[in-house]
Design an enzyme around this catalytic site. Structure first.
Site, PDB file in Angstrom:
ATOM      1  N   HIS A 126       0.014   4.359  -2.324  1.00 31.13           N
ATOM      2  CA  HIS A 126      -0.171   5.793  -1.645  1.00 31.13           C
ATOM      3  C   HIS A 126       0.667   6.742  -1.979  1.00 31.13           C
ATOM      4  CE1 HIS A 126      -3.155   4.648   1.753  1.00 31.13           C
ATOM      5  NE2 HIS A 126      -3.228   4.048   0.584  1.00 31.13           N
ATOM      6  N   SER A 147       7.813  10.462  -1.759  1.00 28.55           N
ATOM      7  CA  SER A 147       7.474  11.791  -0.789  1.00 28.55           C
ATOM      8  C   SER A 147       6.395  11.134   0.240  1.00 28.55           C
ATOM      9  CB  SER A 147       6.437  12.731  -1.692  1.00 28.55           C
ATOM     10  OG  SER A 147       5.362  12.092  -2.263  1.00 28.55           O
ATOM     11  N   GLY A 189       2.705  11.811  -7.793  1.00 26.63           N
ATOM     12  CA  GLY A 189       3.424  10.737  -8.383  1.00 26.63           C
ATOM     13  C   GLY A 189       4.363   9.764  -7.666  1.00 26.63           C
ATOM     14  N   ASN A 238      -3.023   7.695   5.936  1.00 24.73           N
ATOM     15  CA  ASN A 238      -1.571   7.052   5.683  1.00 24.73           C
ATOM     16  C   ASN A 238      -1.280   6.657   7.155  1.00 24.73           C
ATOM     17  OD1 ASN A 238      -0.876   7.311   2.839  1.00 24.73           O
ATOM     18  ND2 ASN A 238      -0.168   9.408   3.175  1.00 24.73           N
ATOM     19  N   HIS A 290      -6.377  -5.903  -2.260  1.00 24.90           N
ATOM     20  CA  HIS A 290      -7.264  -6.212  -1.165  1.00 24.90           C
ATOM     21  C   HIS A 290      -7.333  -7.385  -0.734  1.00 24.90           C
ATOM     22  CE1 HIS A 290      -9.287  -1.843  -1.250  1.00 24.90           C
ATOM     23  NE2 HIS A 290      -7.845  -1.659  -1.057  1.00 24.90           N
ATOM     24  N   ASP A 296       7.218   9.522  -6.278  1.00 27.18           N
ATOM     25  CA  ASP A 296       8.504   9.868  -5.788  1.00 27.18           C
ATOM     26  C   ASP A 296       9.030  10.091  -4.409  1.00 27.18           C
ATOM     27  OD1 ASP A 296       6.533  11.530  -4.529  1.00 27.18           O
ATOM     28  OD2 ASP A 296       7.266  13.367  -5.128  1.00 27.18           O
ATOM     29  N   ARG A 309       0.738  -1.200   0.061  1.00 24.18           N
ATOM     30  CA  ARG A 309      -0.142  -0.017  -0.239  1.00 24.18           C
ATOM     31  C   ARG A 309       0.963   1.402   0.115  1.00 24.18           C
ATOM     32  NH1 ARG A 309      -2.772   0.345   5.005  1.00 24.18           N
ATOM     33  NH2 ARG A 309      -3.774   2.189   3.865  1.00 24.18           N
ATOM     34  N   ASP A 338      -9.495 -10.074   3.526  1.00 25.56           N
ATOM     35  CA  ASP A 338      -9.813 -11.314   2.794  1.00 25.56           C
ATOM     36  C   ASP A 338      -9.800 -12.590   3.759  1.00 25.56           C
ATOM     37  OD1 ASP A 338     -10.466 -13.582   1.004  1.00 25.56           O
ATOM     38  OD2 ASP A 338      -8.787 -13.364  -0.015  1.00 25.56           O
TER      39      ASP A 338
END
Length: 327
Positions: free
Chosen positions: A69, A79, A75, A96, A194, A77, A65, A245
């Protein structure tokens, strides 16, 4: 001798072909980007990740994830990895705060800095780790394009504005993917991620207790599943967790589509995949077939597509020495 018209037509076609080729390579990503500068890069990442997931397989989902995210905000990068002394970075945004494994990324970065100082970006580490954690829990492998550079900006408000909500409907989901150059197929395939991981009750509680603000339940959710979820998530519960799941949340497979087809997708965004003809067809097809081969292949393709979103290459950005800090 060819006519002037024919030559002109050929010249224009050549220019168009070169233009398209240039666009296709403009991002500067390629498989094996570090072949000369750090040939052992991918081996170092894998050597670091495999024992981590063997000991703590539950980390696979949040590490996967983390790449999602990252790519959906500014994009791909890196960050999402940056710290803020005032708690105003992407990682501080509520969506987050459930991410885990930042220390694993730091461990990979330390190993790579020891092998090849100042060469491999944190953005590429996220892409490589995403592949390796999926493979480590019996999922597919794929060739990861590398060559990303790291961004220097991380803003909590941008994360809040750009990360797609688990309460999103199909129109919002498709628009969010389209804005990033991703298709409806990418949406339904990447939603298959997921199949692993857990969620806290607050992420789906409105579907159980107050779907339209009148104390009702979500009619798109299987009533028997609602009853089971209410046992695990009583009214007002925040801390309890539920498997995305049930029964195979630590194994990467295509059971997710069976769950969604039975109206047991945990999030409203999962259920929304049945509201579009293309995404519904994919769900139904993979819920009714044996084996995960085609989903595995599709997942690798869509991960590569997502990994190209708004990347920094060439001389843009930087190669961070530490993933949590700009140089």
């Amino acid at each position: 001798m060819p006519s002037l018209k024919l030559c002109s037509s050929f010249f224009l076609q050549l220019i168009f072909t070169l233009f398209v080729f240039d666009l296709a390579n403009a991002q500067g990503l390629k498989v094996g980007f570090y072949e000369e500068t750090c040939p052992q890069a991918e081996a170092v990442v894998k050597k670091t990740i495999v024992p981590v997931i063997a000991e703590a397989p539950s980390l696979a989902a949040p590490l996967l994830r983390m790449h999602f995210h990252d790519c959906f905000v500014r994009g791909c990068d890196g960050s999402v990895l940056l710290n803020s002394s005032t708690h105003q970075a992407e990682k501080d945004a509520i969506p987050n705060q459930s991410l885990r494994g930042f220390e694993v990324i730091d461990r990979v970065k330390t190993a790579l800095e020891k092998a090849c100082p100042g060469v491999v970006s944190c953005a590429d580490i996220l892409a490589l780790v995403a592949r390796d954690v999926v493979t480590a829990i019996k999922g597919p492998s794929w060739q990861v394009e590398t060559g990303r550079r790291d961004g220097r900006v991380s803003n909590i408000s941008e994360a809040l504005a750009n990360l797609l909500s688990p309460f999103a409907n199909i129109t919002q989901l498709k628009a969010g993917f389209q804005q990033r150059g991703l298709s409806a197929k990418d949406l339904v395939v990447l939603s298959g991620g997921h199949t692993i991981g857990i969620s806290h009750c607050f992420s789906f509680a409105p579907r159980l207790y107050n779907f339209t603000g009148k104390g009702d339940t979500d009619p798109s959710l299987d009533p028997n599943y609602i009853a089971r979820l209410k046992v695990k998530c009583p009214p007002g519960a925040v801390a309890p967790i539920v498997e995305m799941d049930p029964g195979s949340s630590k194994i990467f497979d295509d059971d997710y589509y069976t769950m969604v087809s039975k109206r047991r997708g945990l999030f409203h965004s999962d259920a929304s995949l049945l509201d579009d003809s293309e995404t519904k067809a994919y769900v139904i097809n993979h819920a009714s077939t044996l084996g995960s081969a085609s989903f595995f292949e599709d997942f690798g393709v869509s991960m590569v597509n997502m990994g190209r979103v708004a990347v920094l290459t060439g001389k843009a950005g930087e190669i961070r020495k530490q993933c949590a800090l700009v140089n």
